[in-house]
Design an enzyme around this catalytic site. Structure first.
Site, PDB file in Angstrom:
ATOM      1  N   ASP A   1      -3.969   5.648  -9.061  1.00  0.00           N
ATOM      2  CA  ASP A   1      -2.648   6.235  -8.823  1.00  0.00           C
ATOM      3  C   ASP A   1      -2.634   7.721  -9.193  1.00  0.00           C
ATOM      4  O   ASP A   1      -3.339   8.142 -10.110  1.00  0.00           O
ATOM      5  CB  ASP A   1      -1.622   5.452  -9.653  1.00  0.00           C
ATOM      6  CG  ASP A   1      -0.210   5.659  -9.146  1.00  0.00           C
ATOM      7  OD1 ASP A   1      -0.028   6.270  -8.077  1.00  0.00           O
ATOM      8  OD2 ASP A   1       0.730   5.200  -9.822  1.00  0.00           O
TER       9      ASP A   1
ATOM     10  N   ASN B   1       2.224  -0.489   0.857  1.00  0.00           N
ATOM     11  CA  ASN B   1       1.932   0.895   1.291  1.00  0.00           C
ATOM     12  C   ASN B   1       2.246   1.138   2.769  1.00  0.00           C
ATOM     13  O   ASN B   1       2.344   2.289   3.205  1.00  0.00           O
ATOM     14  CB  ASN B   1       0.476   1.287   1.006  1.00  0.00           C
ATOM     15  CG  ASN B   1       0.193   1.570  -0.450  1.00  0.00           C
ATOM     16  OD1 ASN B   1      -0.915   1.376  -0.940  1.00  0.00           O
ATOM     17  ND2 ASN B   1       1.193   2.037  -1.180  1.00  0.00           N
TER      18      ASN B   1
HETATM   19  C1  FPP Z   1      -2.107   6.230  -4.879  1.00  0.00           C
HETATM   20  O1  FPP Z   1      -1.713   7.555  -5.128  1.00  0.00           O
HETATM   21  C2  FPP Z   1      -3.191   6.212  -3.903  1.00  0.00           C
HETATM   22  C3  FPP Z   1      -3.211   5.493  -2.733  1.00  0.00           C
HETATM   23  C4  FPP Z   1      -2.123   4.595  -2.327  1.00  0.00           C
HETATM   24  C5  FPP Z   1      -4.325   5.617  -1.777  1.00  0.00           C
HETATM   25  C6  FPP Z   1      -5.660   5.524  -2.429  1.00  0.00           C
HETATM   26  C7  FPP Z   1      -6.698   5.733  -1.421  1.00  0.00           C
HETATM   27  C8  FPP Z   1      -7.854   6.406  -1.659  1.00  0.00           C
HETATM   28  C9  FPP Z   1      -8.230   6.985  -2.966  1.00  0.00           C
HETATM   29  C10 FPP Z   1      -8.845   6.509  -0.564  1.00  0.00           C
HETATM   30  C11 FPP Z   1      -9.601   5.232  -0.583  1.00  0.00           C
HETATM   31  C12 FPP Z   1     -10.815   5.301   0.159  1.00  0.00           C
HETATM   32  C13 FPP Z   1     -11.623   4.228   0.330  1.00  0.00           C
HETATM   33  C14 FPP Z   1     -12.870   4.399   1.038  1.00  0.00           C
HETATM   34  C15 FPP Z   1     -11.283   2.877  -0.149  1.00  0.00           C
HETATM   35  P1  FPP Z   1      -0.273   8.010  -4.670  1.00  0.00           P
HETATM   36  O2  FPP Z   1      -0.351   8.527  -3.293  1.00  0.00           O
HETATM   37  O3  FPP Z   1       0.691   6.894  -4.858  1.00  0.00           O
HETATM   38  O4  FPP Z   1       0.004   9.160  -5.690  1.00  0.00           O
HETATM   39  P2  FPP Z   1       1.439   9.578  -6.272  1.00  0.00           P
HETATM   40  O5  FPP Z   1       1.971   8.365  -6.988  1.00  0.00           O
HETATM   41  O6  FPP Z   1       1.124  10.703  -7.200  1.00  0.00           O
HETATM   42  O7  FPP Z   1       2.293   9.983  -5.120  1.00  0.00           O
END
Ligand code: FPP
Length: 248
Positions: A24, A72
């Site tokens: 996260d 998501n």
């Molecule tokens: C959460 O941060 C992150 C995600 C929902 C996406 C995670 C995906 C990746 C790291 C890429 C994965 C790649 C592979 C190959 C599996 P957020 O967007 O919720 O952050 P925030 O809470 O600060 O807005």
């Protein structure tokens, strides 16, 4: 000269076998740097692959990462498309590295929503799982279109079907049998769960499997979670007294 084991040394005889991550903070990491959210996801994907390597070197056997949840899909289409495209790109770009590091990719969640424009991602995921199936350095278990409640409902449906069609009897349903219907079947139990970014909730991640798991919530944003952070978490884990409901 006798070297004493420093108290901050990791005990290599007590490495968690299976560590799960809620990755996260990609968005906030990017915002703090004046970048687009997409830059945070890109940096987050890099973190994921270097972390898998670091975890392997420490002796961790399985790393499960929450890459995309059933919830998501509520994000705007532009961001969803970016994350999916990024996954496709990294599965290609990191292909050699994954093979070299002997990483076996597997998945929990379902690919059934990857149709039409997302069909190419589905094919990439299936290919990487198939191409790495004989690797045995570390398992990278990617939770994609995964939701724990969805997983449990599917298990209940499948058990009900097996009861109805006389493959199992109601009295045979117990915790061990139930676990064989979960998507994590075959993986070791999860010893440690780490959520980055300061949020302290499970967000529908592995609700059954985390029943006795040690949890660490760190304020570090996912893209900044490095090998030093991982070692700190493992040290913290090693200080915990795991009693599984037993008395002291
Ligand atoms: C959460 O941060 C992150 C995600 C929902 C996406 C995670 C995906 C990746 C790291 C890429 C994965 C790649 C592979 C190959 C599996 P957020 O967007 O919720 O952050 P925030 O809470 O600060 O807005």
């Amino acid at each position: 000269m006798i070297f004493k084991k420093a108290k901050f040394d990791i005990d290599y005889n007590n490495i968690p076998k299976h560590v799960a991550f809620i990755m996260d903070g990609n968005g906030r990491w990017a915002k703090n740097k004046g970048l687009m959210r997409s830059a945070g996801h890109k940096a987050g994907a890099e973190t994921l692959f270097s972390l898998a390597k670091d975890a392997k070197e420490l002796g961790v056997e399985v790393v499960t990462v929450y890459a995309f949840s059933t919830e998501n899909w509520k994000r705007n289409k532009e961001e969803i498309n970016y994350i999916f495209k990024l996954m496709e790109t990294v599965f290609e770009e990191k292909y050699e590295e994954m093979q070299k590091n002997n990483i076996k990719v597997r998945m929990i969640g379902t690919l059934d929503r990857l149709v039409g424009e997302y069909d190419s991602l589905k094919k990439k995921i299936e290919k990487i799982i198939d191409d790495t199936k004989n690797n045995d350095g570390i398992t990278l278990n990617i939770a994609f279109n995964y939701g724990s409640k969805d997983e449990i409902i599917r298990a209940v449906r499948n058990i009900s079907k097996d009861v109805k069609e006389d493959r199992i009897k109601i009295d045979e349903i117990n915790e061990d049998l139930f676990e064989t219907y979960l998507m994590t079947h075959g993986l070791p139990k999860i010893d440690l769960m780490i959520r980055t970014s300061g949020e302290q909730r499970l967000s529908n991640f592995l609700l059954w499997q985390l029943a006795y798991t040690e949890m660490i919530f760190t304020s570090t944003y996912w893209p900044d979670f490095n090998s030093k952070e991982l070692k700190k978490c493992i040290l913290e884990y090693q200080k915990r007294d795991r009693r599984y409901g037993n008395a002291k």
